[in-house]
Write a protein that holds these residues in place. Structure first.
Motif, mmCIF file in Angstrom:
data_model
loop_
_atom_site.group_PDB
_atom_site.id
_atom_site.type_symbol
_atom_site.label_atom_id
_atom_site.label_comp_id
_atom_site.label_asym_id
_atom_site.label_seq_id
_atom_site.Cartn_x
_atom_site.Cartn_y
_atom_site.Cartn_z
ATOM 1 N N ILE A 106 0.862 -1.156 0.000
ATOM 2 C CA ILE A 106 0.000 0.000 0.000
ATOM 3 C C ILE A 106 0.904 1.213 0.000
ATOM 4 O O ILE A 106 1.781 1.347 0.849
ATOM 5 C CB ILE A 106 -0.912 0.009 1.240
ATOM 6 N N PHE A 107 0.703 2.100 -0.944
ATOM 7 C CA PHE A 107 1.479 3.327 -1.016
ATOM 8 C C PHE A 107 0.594 4.504 -0.619
ATOM 9 O O PHE A 107 -0.555 4.574 -1.010
ATOM 10 C CB PHE A 107 2.009 3.558 -2.437
ATOM 11 N N THR A 108 1.136 5.403 0.165
ATOM 12 C CA THR A 108 0.415 6.605 0.568
ATOM 13 C C THR A 108 1.373 7.779 0.652
ATOM 14 O O THR A 108 2.547 7.599 0.936
ATOM 15 C CB THR A 108 -0.305 6.408 1.924
ATOM 16 N N ASP A 109 0.838 8.963 0.369
ATOM 17 C CA ASP A 109 1.651 10.159 0.559
ATOM 18 C C ASP A 109 1.206 10.893 1.820
ATOM 19 O O ASP A 109 1.557 12.025 2.050
ATOM 20 C CB ASP A 109 1.612 11.076 -0.671
ATOM 21 N N SER A 110 0.423 10.195 2.642
ATOM 22 C CA SER A 110 -0.066 10.777 3.889
ATOM 23 C C SER A 110 0.186 9.807 5.035
ATOM 24 O O SER A 110 -0.442 8.746 5.115
ATOM 25 C CB SER A 110 -1.567 11.062 3.783
ATOM 26 N N ALA A 111 1.100 10.158 5.910
ATOM 27 C CA ALA A 111 1.374 9.297 7.063
ATOM 28 C C ALA A 111 0.122 9.135 7.917
ATOM 29 O O ALA A 111 -0.157 8.054 8.424
ATOM 30 C CB ALA A 111 2.518 9.877 7.891
ATOM 31 N N LEU A 112 -0.652 10.201 8.047
ATOM 32 C CA LEU A 112 -1.879 10.145 8.843
ATOM 33 C C LEU A 112 -2.876 9.153 8.252
ATOM 34 O O LEU A 112 -3.479 8.368 8.983
ATOM 35 C CB LEU A 112 -2.515 11.530 8.950
ATOM 36 N N ALA A 113 -3.025 9.150 6.947
ATOM 37 C CA ALA A 113 -3.937 8.200 6.309
ATOM 38 C C ALA A 113 -3.463 6.770 6.534
ATOM 39 O O ALA A 113 -4.263 5.877 6.803
ATOM 40 C CB ALA A 113 -4.052 8.488 4.816
ATOM 41 N N GLY A 114 -2.157 6.557 6.427
ATOM 42 C CA GLY A 114 -1.605 5.228 6.668
ATOM 43 C C GLY A 114 -1.863 4.741 8.071
ATOM 44 O O GLY A 114 -2.174 3.574 8.289
ATOM 45 N N GLU A 115 -1.764 5.637 9.048
ATOM 46 C CA GLU A 115 -2.033 5.265 10.435
ATOM 47 C C GLU A 115 -3.526 5.118 10.692
ATOM 48 O O GLU A 115 -3.962 4.198 11.376
ATOM 49 C CB GLU A 115 -1.464 6.327 11.375
ATOM 50 N N SER A 116 -4.316 6.013 10.131
ATOM 51 C CA SER A 116 -5.751 6.047 10.404
ATOM 52 C C SER A 116 -6.488 4.818 9.900
ATOM 53 O O SER A 116 -7.452 4.371 10.523
ATOM 54 C CB SER A 116 -6.381 7.294 9.780
ATOM 55 N N ILE A 117 -6.071 4.274 8.784
ATOM 56 C CA ILE A 117 -6.803 3.146 8.203
ATOM 57 C C ILE A 117 -6.756 1.918 9.113
ATOM 58 O O ILE A 117 -7.634 1.082 9.077
ATOM 59 C CB ILE A 117 -6.293 2.817 6.781
ATOM 60 N N PHE A 118 -5.740 1.836 9.969
ATOM 61 C CA PHE A 118 -5.647 0.705 10.883
ATOM 62 C C PHE A 118 -6.274 0.987 12.247
ATOM 63 O O PHE A 118 -6.344 0.114 13.094
ATOM 64 C CB PHE A 118 -4.182 0.289 11.072
ATOM 65 N N ASN A 119 -6.745 2.194 12.455
ATOM 66 C CA ASN A 119 -7.359 2.585 13.720
ATOM 67 C C ASN A 119 -8.870 2.407 13.602
ATOM 68 O O ASN A 119 -9.523 3.136 12.870
ATOM 69 C CB ASN A 119 -7.006 4.037 14.040
ATOM 70 N N VAL A 120 -9.434 1.454 14.324
ATOM 71 C CA VAL A 120 -10.857 1.141 14.196
ATOM 72 C C VAL A 120 -11.697 1.784 15.299
ATOM 73 O O VAL A 120 -12.846 1.418 15.492
ATOM 74 C CB VAL A 120 -11.104 -0.385 14.146
ATOM 75 N N THR A 121 -11.147 2.764 16.009
ATOM 76 C CA THR A 121 -11.930 3.453 17.022
ATOM 77 C C THR A 121 -12.981 4.338 16.348
ATOM 78 O O THR A 121 -12.829 4.720 15.189
ATOM 79 C CB THR A 121 -11.030 4.321 17.938
ATOM 80 N N PRO A 122 -14.055 4.669 17.075
ATOM 81 C CA PRO A 122 -15.126 5.476 16.470
ATOM 82 C C PRO A 122 -14.622 6.820 15.937
ATOM 83 O O PRO A 122 -13.889 7.540 16.610
ATOM 84 C CB PRO A 122 -16.099 5.696 17.632
ATOM 85 N N LYS A 123 -14.987 7.105 14.689
ATOM 86 C CA LYS A 123 -14.614 8.352 14.020
ATOM 87 C C LYS A 123 -15.311 8.393 12.673
ATOM 88 O O LYS A 123 -15.832 7.382 12.215
ATOM 89 C CB LYS A 123 -13.098 8.429 13.836
ATOM 90 N N PRO A 124 -15.322 9.553 12.013
ATOM 91 C CA PRO A 124 -15.844 9.573 10.649
ATOM 92 C C PRO A 124 -15.026 8.610 9.780
ATOM 93 O O PRO A 124 -13.816 8.536 9.903
ATOM 94 C CB PRO A 124 -15.621 11.021 10.196
ATOM 95 N N GLY A 125 -15.678 7.873 8.945
ATOM 96 C CA GLY A 125 -14.987 6.911 8.090
ATOM 97 C C GLY A 125 -14.710 5.576 8.766
ATOM 98 O O GLY A 125 -14.013 4.723 8.215
ATOM 99 N N GLN A 126 -15.255 5.383 9.955
ATOM 100 C CA GLN A 126 -14.994 4.152 10.698
ATOM 101 C C GLN A 126 -15.397 2.908 9.910
ATOM 102 O O GLN A 126 -14.706 1.899 9.952
ATOM 103 C CB GLN A 126 -15.724 4.168 12.034
ATOM 104 N N ALA A 127 -16.495 2.986 9.173
ATOM 105 C CA ALA A 127 -16.948 1.819 8.400
ATOM 106 C C ALA A 127 -15.889 1.391 7.389
ATOM 107 O O ALA A 127 -15.656 0.199 7.189
ATOM 108 C CB ALA A 127 -18.267 2.125 7.693
ATOM 109 N N TYR A 128 -15.220 2.362 6.755
ATOM 110 C CA TYR A 128 -14.161 2.034 5.801
ATOM 111 C C TYR A 128 -12.989 1.360 6.506
ATOM 112 O O TYR A 128 -12.416 0.393 5.999
ATOM 113 C CB TYR A 128 -13.666 3.292 5.078
ATOM 114 N N CYS A 129 -12.634 1.879 7.667
ATOM 115 C CA CYS A 129 -11.526 1.305 8.430
ATOM 116 C C CYS A 129 -11.837 -0.122 8.864
ATOM 117 O O CYS A 129 -10.985 -1.006 8.764
ATOM 118 C CB CYS A 129 -11.206 2.156 9.655
ATOM 119 N N LEU A 130 -13.046 -0.347 9.339
ATOM 120 C CA LEU A 130 -13.433 -1.694 9.769
ATOM 121 C C LEU A 130 -13.423 -2.662 8.590
ATOM 122 O O LEU A 130 -12.961 -3.800 8.719
ATOM 123 C CB LEU A 130 -14.808 -1.669 10.434
ATOM 124 N N ASN A 131 -13.932 -2.217 7.450
ATOM 125 C CA ASN A 131 -13.951 -3.065 6.254
ATOM 126 C C ASN A 131 -12.522 -3.392 5.811
ATOM 127 O O ASN A 131 -12.202 -4.543 5.507
ATOM 128 C CB ASN A 131 -14.720 -2.375 5.136
#
Length: 67
Positions: A1-26
């Motif tokens: 997986i390539f990303t130009d955003s360190a935050l996006a790379g970290e966020s996708i693995f964080n399944v705590t409640p937040k906007p976009g949580q459904a995408y992270c869980l999937n």
């Protein structure tokens, strides 16, 4: 997986409640199933943005369109 955003790379693995949580869980569910095979690996690599990487500009356009 390539990303130009360190935050996006970290966020996708964080399944705590937040906007976009459904995408992270999937994503988490699919990666976990993929990694059930010991021959599979997942790597995340940061890539500098806007450095004429083929496909990077198109990925940025698609991300903006989807958002």
């Amino acid at each position: 997986i390539f990303t130009d955003s360190a935050l996006a790379g970290e966020s996708i693995f964080n399944v705590t409640p937040k906007p976009g949580q459904a995408y992270c869980l999937n994503f988490h569910k699919k990666v976990k199933a993929f990694l059930a095979d010991p021959m599979h690996t997942v790597e995340i690599a940061w890539t500098p943005s806007h450095t004429r990487i083929i496909g990077n500009e198109r990925a940025d356009q698609l991300a903006k369109k989807k958002g």
